[in-house]
Design a protein around this motif. Structure first.
Motif, short mmCIF file in Angstrom:
data_model
loop_
_atom_site.label_atom_id
_atom_site.label_comp_id
_atom_site.label_asym_id
_atom_site.label_seq_id
_atom_site.Cartn_x
_atom_site.Cartn_y
_atom_site.Cartn_z
N GLY A 100 35.53 62.32 68.84
CA GLY A 100 34.34 61.57 68.44
C GLY A 100 34.61 60.10 68.22
N VAL A 101 35.50 59.51 69.04
CA VAL A 101 35.80 58.08 68.92
C VAL A 101 35.27 57.34 70.14
CG1 VAL A 101 37.86 58.59 67.56
CG2 VAL A 101 38.08 58.23 70.03
N GLN A 102 35.15 56.02 70.01
CA GLN A 102 34.71 55.18 71.12
C GLN A 102 35.91 54.80 71.99
OE1 GLN A 102 32.08 51.86 69.68
NE2 GLN A 102 32.50 52.78 67.68
N ILE A 103 35.64 54.55 73.26
CA ILE A 103 36.71 54.20 74.19
C ILE A 103 36.19 53.12 75.14
CG2 ILE A 103 36.14 55.97 75.90
CD1 ILE A 103 39.15 56.55 76.14
N GLN A 104 37.04 52.18 75.49
CA GLN A 104 36.65 51.10 76.41
C GLN A 104 37.78 50.82 77.39
OE1 GLN A 104 34.89 47.60 74.65
NE2 GLN A 104 35.45 46.28 76.36
N TYR A 105 37.44 50.77 78.69
CA TYR A 105 38.43 50.54 79.73
C TYR A 105 38.37 49.11 80.25
CZ TYR A 105 38.84 55.64 80.07
OH TYR A 105 39.04 56.97 79.80
N ILE A 145 39.07 52.56 70.70
CA ILE A 145 40.39 52.42 71.31
C ILE A 145 40.23 51.88 72.73
CG2 ILE A 145 42.49 53.63 72.03
CD1 ILE A 145 42.01 55.62 69.75
N GLY A 146 40.98 50.85 73.05
CA GLY A 146 40.91 50.21 74.36
C GLY A 146 41.98 50.75 75.30
N ILE A 147 41.62 50.84 76.57
CA ILE A 147 42.53 51.30 77.61
C ILE A 147 42.70 50.18 78.64
CG2 ILE A 147 43.09 53.15 79.22
CD1 ILE A 147 42.40 54.13 76.36
N SER A 148 43.86 49.55 78.64
CA SER A 148 44.20 48.56 79.68
C SER A 148 44.99 49.30 80.75
CB SER A 148 45.04 47.43 79.09
OG SER A 148 45.56 46.61 80.12
N ILE A 149 44.39 49.45 81.94
CA ILE A 149 44.97 50.31 82.96
C ILE A 149 44.91 49.61 84.32
CG2 ILE A 149 42.76 51.50 83.38
CD1 ILE A 149 44.37 54.11 83.75
N TRP A 150 45.89 49.91 85.16
CA TRP A 150 45.91 49.27 86.48
C TRP A 150 44.66 49.62 87.28
CZ3 TRP A 150 48.14 53.80 85.27
CH2 TRP A 150 47.92 54.88 86.14
N SER A 151 44.21 50.86 87.18
CA SER A 151 42.99 51.30 87.85
C SER A 151 42.52 52.59 87.21
CB SER A 151 43.23 51.54 89.34
OG SER A 151 42.13 52.20 89.94
N SER A 152 41.24 52.67 86.90
CA SER A 152 40.67 53.91 86.37
C SER A 152 40.02 54.73 87.47
CB SER A 152 39.64 53.60 85.27
OG SER A 152 38.59 52.81 85.79
N THR A 153 40.17 54.29 88.73
CA THR A 153 39.48 54.95 89.83
C THR A 153 40.40 55.48 90.93
OG1 THR A 153 39.13 52.82 90.94
CG2 THR A 153 37.38 53.59 89.47
N ASP A 154 41.67 55.03 90.98
CA ASP A 154 42.54 55.56 92.03
C ASP A 154 42.99 56.97 91.64
OD1 ASP A 154 44.68 55.33 90.26
OD2 ASP A 154 45.75 53.82 91.41
N VAL A 155 43.89 57.55 92.44
CA VAL A 155 44.23 58.96 92.25
C VAL A 155 44.74 59.24 90.84
CG1 VAL A 155 45.68 60.85 93.04
CG2 VAL A 155 44.73 59.25 94.70
N ILE A 209 44.99 49.92 71.15
CA ILE A 209 44.99 49.75 72.60
C ILE A 209 46.19 50.51 73.17
CG2 ILE A 209 45.30 48.09 74.50
CD1 ILE A 209 44.07 45.95 72.64
N ILE A 210 45.99 51.15 74.34
CA ILE A 210 47.12 51.67 75.12
C ILE A 210 47.12 50.93 76.45
CG2 ILE A 210 46.99 53.88 73.94
CD1 ILE A 210 45.91 55.12 76.51
N VAL A 211 48.32 50.71 77.01
CA VAL A 211 48.42 49.83 78.18
C VAL A 211 49.39 50.36 79.23
CG1 VAL A 211 50.16 48.41 77.01
CG2 VAL A 211 48.89 47.46 78.94
N CYS A 212 49.01 50.24 80.49
CA CYS A 212 49.82 50.50 81.67
C CYS A 212 49.03 49.96 82.88
CB CYS A 212 50.08 51.99 81.87
SG CYS A 212 51.04 52.34 83.36
#
Length: 370
Positions: free
Chosen positions: A55-60, A28-38, A85-88
Motif C-alpha cells: 500500500g505504498v506509492q511508487i514512481q519510475y 519510493i522512487g525507482i531510477s531504472i535504465w528501462s521499465s519497458t525492455d525485457v 530510492i532504488i537505482v540501476c
C-alpha cells in the motif's frame, strides 16, 4: 555481508519516539535504465506487486543508463517527495552524486543489480559506507556468472567466442568480462592441445540495434567464430545479436549464451538460436525496495558504517527442460505472492537476506505447492 555488520543493523519498531509513518504516505522512487525492455519490465512487474501489497506509492524514472540522466533521476525523485530510492544501472562514479543528493535530502537509497567495487573504487565505497542514508546493494556474483557461461560454450565444443559488452566501465559488465576471461584461461591451462579464445568486446549500448551491429561486426571480422556472448544490457542487445545471427544464416554454426532471460527463451533453446542463459529472476529490485521501505518505516537503523551487500544466486538453463519449470514459477506467475511479499517486508534484515539467498526454481515450486 559480515554477520557482525548485519547484527548492528537492528530491527526497531519505528524512528523518532515510536511514531510510525503510514504506508499510504510512503513514496519510493525507482531510477531504472528501462521499465519497458525485457528485464526492466519484469522488474517493474514485481515492484508494482510490492507497492500494491504494502500500500505504498511508487514512481519510475527511466534513465537509459546515460550518466547525466542517472544522476538527474535521483535529484528528480528526491524533488518529487520520495523518502527512498532504488537505482540501476549506476556506475560507481555516478553513485557519488546519487549518495550526496540523498544525504542532502534525507532520502534512503539502495542499488540493485549493481554494487560499488571496494577494490576498484575504495574512495567511493567509503562514501557509501559512511552515509546515513545509503543502505547497500543487491546483486549477483558476476565473475562466477561469466565463468559458468563460458563453461557452457566450451562444453558444447565452442572454441572461438565473440564478446559483446554494453557500456564501458559498468561495474557489472566488468565483473562478467573478468569471469569470461578467467573461464578461458582455466580451460587453456588445462587443455594445452585444445585452446579456446575470446575476442575483444564490441560495445552495443542497451539497444537491439546496437546488439545487431556488434554481432555483425564480430562475424565480419572473423568468419570462424562459433559462439557469441552478448553480455547483458537488459535483453535488447541480445535480441539484436540473435537477429543478426539468424540473418547471416548461422544459427546452426554459432551458439549464443547471455544473461537476463528472454520471454521466449524456451522456444529459442528448442530451435537452437540460444544455447543457454543465466539470470532467471528479477527479484534484486524487490529486496532493494524492501530494504528502503524498512528504513523509511524506521525498522532498519544505524545505517552509517554498515554497508549491506546482498549477493543473489543466479539460475542457469541450457535446455528446454531446464526452462519449463522456470517458466511455470517465474513467468506464468511471480515467484512471490502479495502475502509473501508482506511477510518478507516484516522480516529482520538477517532473515530477509537469508530469504533472498534461498530463492531458486525449487524454492518457488515448493512454496507454490504448499
Amino acid at each position: 555481508m559480515q554477520g557482525a555488520a548485519v547484527h548492528r543493523l537492528v530491527t526497531l519498531l519505528a524512528r523518532g519516539g515510536g511514531k510510525e509513518i503510514a504506508n499510504e504516505d510512503i513514496k519510493i522512487g525507482i531510477s531504472i535504465w528501462s521499465s519497458t525492455d525485457v528485464l526492466g519490465s519484469q522488474c517493474k512487474r514485481i515492484l508494482d506487486a510490492a507497492a500494491e501489497a504494502l500500500g505504498v506509492q511508487i514512481q519510475y524514472v527511466d534513465q537509459a543508463h546515460v550518466s547525466e540522466k542517472v544522476t538527474a533521476s535521483v535529484e528528480q525523485l528526491c524533488a518529487a517527495g520520495c523518502q527512498g530510492i532504488i537505482v540501476c544501472n549506476s556506475a560507481d562514479t555516478e553513485m557519488t552524486s546519487a549518495i550526496k543528493t540523498c544525504n542532502d535530502n534525507g532520502v534512503y537509497l539502495s542499488q540493485f543489480f549493481r554494487v560499488i567495487s571496494e577494490k576498484d573504487n575504495p574512495d567511493i565505497y567509503q562514501v557509501a559506507k559512511d552515509s546515513e542514508y545509503f543502505i547497500g546493494a543487491v546483486h549477483e556474483n558476476e565473475v562466477e556468472n561469466g565463468k559458468q557461461l563460458v563453461k557452457m560454450l566450451l562444453d558444447k565444443g565452442d572454441r572461438n567466442i565473440g564478446l559483446i559488452g554494453w557500456e564501458q566501465g559498468d561495474a557489472t559488465w566488468l565483473g562478467r568480462w573478468e569471469g569470461y576471461k578467467a573461464g578461458i584461461e582455466e580451460w587453456n591451462k588445462e587443455n594445452p592441445d585444445d585452446q579456446a579464445k575470446l575476442s575483444e568486446p564490441q560495445y552495443a549500448g542497451t539497444s537491439s540495434d546496437g546488439g545487431s551491429k556488434a554481432a555483425e561486426a564480430l562475424m565480419s571480422a572473423d568468419d570462424t567464430i562459433d559462439a557469441l556472448i552478448p553480455a547483458g544490457g537488459g535483453g535488447d542487445p541480445l535480441q539484436g545479436a540473435i537477429a543478426a545471427v539468424e540473418r547471416a544464416g548461422k544459427v546452426d554454426e554459432i551458439d549464443v549464451v547471455s544473461t537476463d532471460f528472454l520471454p521466449d527463451l524456451g522456444e529459442r533453446l528448442e530451435n537452437g538460436s540460444m544455447a543457454g542463459e543465466s539470470g532467471g529472476h528479477f527479484c534484486d529490485p524487490l529486496y532493494a525496495f524492501l530494504m528502503v521501505y524498512n528504513a523509511i518505516k524506521g525498522n532498519y537503523t544505524d545505517i552509517a558504517g554498515n554497508f549491506v551487500d546482498v549477493e543473489f544466486p543466479y539460475l542457469y538453463v541450457s535446455s528446454p527442460e531446464d526452462y519449463e519449470a522456470y517458466e511455470k514459477y517465474f513467468v506464468d506467475q511471480l515467484p512471490y505472492t502479495n502475502e509473501e511479499i508482506v511477510e518478507i517486508s516484516e522480516m529482520s534484515l538477517e532473515d530477509m537476506i537469508a530469504k533472498a539467498q534461498s530463492l531458486s526454481i525449487e524454492d518457488a515450486a515448493a512454496r507454490a505447492g504448499k
